[in-house]
Design an enzyme around this catalytic site. Structure first.
Site, PDB file in Angstrom:
ATOM      1  N   GLU A 141      12.372  -0.058 -10.909  1.00  0.00           N
ATOM      2  CA  GLU A 141      11.183   0.777 -10.855  1.00  0.00           C
ATOM      3  C   GLU A 141      11.383   2.115 -11.557  1.00  0.00           C
ATOM      4  OE1 GLU A 141      13.706   0.517  -8.611  1.00  0.00           O
ATOM      5  OE2 GLU A 141      12.679   0.685  -6.680  1.00  0.00           O
ATOM      6  N   HIS A 179     -12.356   5.148  -4.560  1.00  0.00           N
ATOM      7  CA  HIS A 179     -12.115   5.705  -3.224  1.00  0.00           C
ATOM      8  C   HIS A 179     -10.642   6.039  -2.993  1.00  0.00           C
ATOM      9  CE1 HIS A 179     -11.194   1.458  -1.876  1.00  0.00           C
ATOM     10  NE2 HIS A 179     -10.343   2.110  -1.105  1.00  0.00           N
ATOM     11  N   ASN A 186      10.291  -3.665  -3.579  1.00  0.00           N
ATOM     12  CA  ASN A 186      10.574  -3.178  -2.230  1.00  0.00           C
ATOM     13  C   ASN A 186      10.350  -1.663  -2.211  1.00  0.00           C
ATOM     14  OD1 ASN A 186      11.702  -2.314   0.225  1.00  0.00           O
ATOM     15  ND2 ASN A 186      13.174  -3.992   0.233  1.00  0.00           N
ATOM     16  N   GLY A 204      -4.307  -0.513   2.434  1.00  0.00           N
ATOM     17  CA  GLY A 204      -3.198  -0.320   1.519  1.00  0.00           C
ATOM     18  C   GLY A 204      -3.298  -1.165   0.273  1.00  0.00           C
ATOM     19  N   ASP A 221     -17.043   1.406  -7.622  1.00  0.00           N
ATOM     20  CA  ASP A 221     -15.766   1.837  -7.030  1.00  0.00           C
ATOM     21  C   ASP A 221     -14.652   1.573  -8.043  1.00  0.00           C
ATOM     22  OD1 ASP A 221     -13.839   2.715  -5.303  1.00  0.00           O
ATOM     23  OD2 ASP A 221     -13.996   1.029  -3.899  1.00  0.00           O
ATOM     24  N   SER A 280      -6.218  -1.507  -1.348  1.00  0.00           N
ATOM     25  CA  SER A 280      -7.284  -0.925  -2.153  1.00  0.00           C
ATOM     26  C   SER A 280      -6.807  -0.557  -3.552  1.00  0.00           C
ATOM     27  CB  SER A 280      -7.809   0.348  -1.481  1.00  0.00           C
ATOM     28  OG  SER A 280      -8.601   0.056  -0.375  1.00  0.00           O
ATOM     29  N   GLY A 281      -7.676  -0.774  -4.523  1.00  0.00           N
ATOM     30  CA  GLY A 281      -7.363  -0.392  -5.893  1.00  0.00           C
ATOM     31  C   GLY A 281      -6.518  -1.379  -6.651  1.00  0.00           C
TER      32      GLY A 281
END
Length: 277
Positions: A103, A78, A95, A220, A127, A222-223
Site C-alpha cells: 500500500e 456523502h 489489511n 463503511g 451522490d 459507501s463510495g
C-alpha cells in the site's frame, strides 16, 4: 417517505498512523453475506481515509473509492460532507490494520461534488464526487486504474456484480481488517422502484443490487465500486450510495448505487475542467 439512510461510515473501529496501520480491537470476518477478497484482486479499490484537524496524527477509514485515472478518485458525495478533516487515499490496501508493503497513501488537494447533490435529499440522486490527488498514483504491481461502465450502459436484472469494501459485517460490529467482497444480483429499476421496494427513492440514475435479505453493502462501504464483468473485463458500474442501516441486509431493500453510466459526461467534463488526467 421510505426510510432512507446512507451507508454511513465507521470511524471508531480502527485508526492509522501517518505511516501505517495500528491495532483494531473489534475485528470481524466479512461483508454481510460476503467473504474476504483475494489479496489485491480489486486493484482499483481505494480506502478513503480522514484525519481530524484537532488530532492529525491518525487516519481513519471512512469510505471506499475507485481510482479512475492517475490523478483522480471516484467516490460518493456523502463521503466528503465533512469539515475540519484532511482526506487521503490508500492504494494497494488489503489489511487496514497491518502494513502489508503493498500500500501507499496520497493526500487529496481538491474535491468536486456534483452540483445537484443535496445532502438533505439523498433520494434525489447525484451522490457522486471526484477527488484530485496531490501526487499521481502509480502501478506498483498492486494498483490499477478502474475501467468505467460505458455511456448509458444499463445492466439487466439478475446480472451478478460484486460490491467490495471494508464495511461492517454485522449489526453493531466493527469494520473488518481485510477487504471483503459480496456477490449481488442487479434488480431491474422497474422492480426496485415499486412501492414495496424503494419506491420513488430509486431513480433511473441508480442501480439496485441485492435485496435478498442475506447479502448487502453496509456502513463503511459507501463510495466504493460495484464491479461487474462486462465486455470481456471488469468494469465499475456503481458507487455505493445508500441502504437501510444499521440492519443493511433487508429483504426488498437492496443496496443502491449511483449508476456510473449515467454520469460519464459529468465525470469526463470535470476531469477536463480541472486539468485532465
Amino acid at each position: 417517505m421510505t426510510p432512507l439512510l446512507v451507508l454511513l461510515i465507521s470511524l471508531v473501529a480502527g485508526s492509522y498512523s501517518l505511516d501505517h496501520a495500528v491495532h483494531n480491537h473489534r475485528r470481524t470476518d466479512k461483508v454481510i453475506g460476503g467473504q474476504e477478497a483475494a489479496r489485491n484482486h480489486w486493484k482499483w479499490q481505494v480506502s478513503l481515509q480522514i484525519s481530524y484537524d484537532y488530532d492529525p496524527r491518525y487516519f481513519y477509514h471512512l469510505c471506499g473509492g475507485t481510482l479512475i485515472s492517475r490523478n483522480w478518485v471516484l467516490t460518493a458525495a456523502h463521503c466528503v460532507d465533512f469539515t475540519g478533516v484532511t482526506y487521503r487515499a490508500a492504494f494497494g490496501e488489503h489489511n487496514l490494520f497491518e502494513f502489508d508493503g503493498t500500500e501507499y497513501f496520497i493526500g487529496v488537494d481538491n474535491i468536486v461534488v456534483h452540483e445537484l447533490w443535496d445532502a438533505n435529499n439523498i433520494g434525489n440522486g447525484y451522490d457522486i464526487a471526484l477527488l484530485h490527488l496531490k501526487e499521481s498514483a502509480f502501478d506498483n504491481g498492486y494498483v490499477a486504474i478502474g475501467r468505467l461502465a460505458s455511456y448509458k450502459d444499463v445492466l439487466p436484472g439478475g446480472y451478478t456484480c460484486y460490491v467490495t469494501g471494508w464495511g461492517v459485517t454485522q449489526v453493531g460490529g466493527g469494520i473488518p481488517d481485510r477487504l471483503q467482497e459480496a456477490a449481488l444480483g442487479v434488480v431491474d429499476h422497474a422492480v426496485c422502484s415499486q412501492p414495496s421496494w424503494w419506491g420513488t427513492e430509486a431513480k433511473d440514475s441508480m442501480i439496485c443490487a441485492g435485496g435478498d435479505g442475506v447479502t448487502s453493502g453496509c456502513s463503511g462501504d459507501s463510495g466504493g465500486p460495484l464491479n461487474c464483468f462486462r465486455n470481456g473485463s471488469w468494469e465499475v458500474h456503481g458507487i455505493a450510495s445508500y441502504g437501510i442501516v444499521p440492519f443493511c441486509s433487508v429483504f426488498q431493500k437492496p443496496t443502491v448505487f449511483t449508476r456510473v453510466s449515467a454520469f460519464n459526461e459529468w465525470i469526463y467534463r470535470t476531469l477536463e475542467l480541472h486539468g485532465g488526467q
